[in-house]
Write a protein that holds these residues in place. Sequence first.
Motif, PDB file in Angstrom:
ATOM      1  N   LYS A  87       0.853  -1.193   0.000  1.00 56.36           N
ATOM      2  CA  LYS A  87       0.000   0.000   0.000  1.00 56.36           C
ATOM      3  C   LYS A  87       0.881   1.232   0.000  1.00 56.36           C
ATOM      4  N   LEU A  88       0.624   2.140  -0.950  1.00 60.57           N
ATOM      5  CA  LEU A  88       1.400   3.358  -1.087  1.00 60.57           C
ATOM      6  C   LEU A  88       0.481   4.560  -1.207  1.00 60.57           C
ATOM      7  N   ILE A  89       1.007   5.726  -0.850  1.00 59.14           N
ATOM      8  CA  ILE A  89       0.323   6.993  -1.054  1.00 59.14           C
ATOM      9  C   ILE A  89       1.090   7.709  -2.165  1.00 59.14           C
ATOM     10  N   LEU A  90       0.415   8.036  -3.244  1.00 60.37           N
ATOM     11  CA  LEU A  90       1.077   8.699  -4.369  1.00 60.37           C
ATOM     12  C   LEU A  90       1.386  10.153  -4.027  1.00 60.37           C
ATOM     13  N   THR A  91       2.581  10.618  -4.378  1.00 62.98           N
ATOM     14  CA  THR A  91       2.971  12.009  -4.178  1.00 62.98           C
ATOM     15  C   THR A  91       3.071  12.747  -5.501  1.00 62.98           C
ATOM     16  N   ALA A  92       2.940  12.027  -6.607  1.00 65.53           N
ATOM     17  CA  ALA A  92       2.997  12.624  -7.938  1.00 65.53           C
ATOM     18  C   ALA A  92       1.957  11.934  -8.815  1.00 65.53           C
ATOM     19  N   ASP A  93       1.637  12.553  -9.926  1.00 69.88           N
ATOM     20  CA  ASP A  93       0.693  11.968 -10.870  1.00 69.88           C
ATOM     21  C   ASP A  93       1.387  10.824 -11.600  1.00 69.88           C
ATOM     22  N   VAL A  94       0.839   9.631 -11.501  1.00 72.78           N
ATOM     23  CA  VAL A  94       1.392   8.462 -12.163  1.00 72.78           C
ATOM     24  C   VAL A  94       0.371   7.996 -13.201  1.00 72.78           C
ATOM     25  N   PRO A  95       0.744   8.006 -14.483  1.00 70.66           N
ATOM     26  CA  PRO A  95      -0.210   7.592 -15.516  1.00 70.66           C
ATOM     27  C   PRO A  95      -0.711   6.167 -15.271  1.00 70.66           C
ATOM     28  N   ASN A  96      -1.987   5.963 -15.499  1.00 74.16           N
ATOM     29  CA  ASN A  96      -2.676   4.681 -15.351  1.00 74.16           C
ATOM     30  C   ASN A  96      -2.680   4.144 -13.918  1.00 74.16           C
ATOM     31  N   LEU A  97      -2.343   5.002 -12.934  1.00 74.85           N
ATOM     32  CA  LEU A  97      -2.359   4.541 -11.552  1.00 74.85           C
ATOM     33  C   LEU A  97      -3.153   5.481 -10.650  1.00 74.85           C
ATOM     34  N   GLY A  98      -2.830   6.780 -10.672  1.00 74.17           N
ATOM     35  CA  GLY A  98      -3.581   7.698  -9.838  1.00 74.17           C
ATOM     36  C   GLY A  98      -2.945   9.061  -9.736  1.00 74.17           C
TER      37      GLY A  98
END
Length: 149
Positions: free
Chosen positions: A2-13
Motif C-alpha cells: 500500500k502506497l500513497i502517491l505524491t505525484a501523478d502516475v499515468p494509469n495509476l492515480g
Amino acid sequence: MKLILTADVPNLGAPGDIVEVKDGYGRNYLLPRKMAIVAHRGAEKQVASIQRAQKARAIRDLGHAKEVADELSKLTVTVKAKSAGDSGRLFGSVTTADVVKAVQAAGGPALDRRAVDVPSQIKTVGTHQVTVRVHPEVTAELSVEVSST
C-alpha cells in the motif's frame, strides 16, 4: 504493498491517492523516484497535506484547463539544440525540461515537466508535436521547432 502517491502516475492515480501495487513496482520504481510513500497508520494527515498542495498548484477547473490548452495549441516554441550533425541529427536529444523552458520563454503558462509527453525522443532538427496533459480530462498538442546553434 500500500502506497500513497505524491505525484501523478499515468494509469495509476493522482497525488494523494492510496493505491495497492505489487511489491517490486513500488520498491523499485515508485519509491526511489519519490512518486510515492509507504502508507501507514498516520497517513491521513499526509494524504490531506498532499491533496491541499496539489489543489494549490493545479489548474482551477475544467474551463480554465481548456483555456490553457487553447493557448498552448496556438503557441509554437523554439528549442535551440547545442549542436547537430550535417544530416540534422542532434548530438543528444531534446528533453521535456527543455520544452518547458521554451514554453515559458515564449510567454506560455508554467508547466510541470512530467505533464509533457514526448511520443518519441526528439533527436532531429525540425518541427515536432508534443502532447501536454493540462488536466486529467484535457490534453493539448504543442508544436516544437528544434534548431541547431
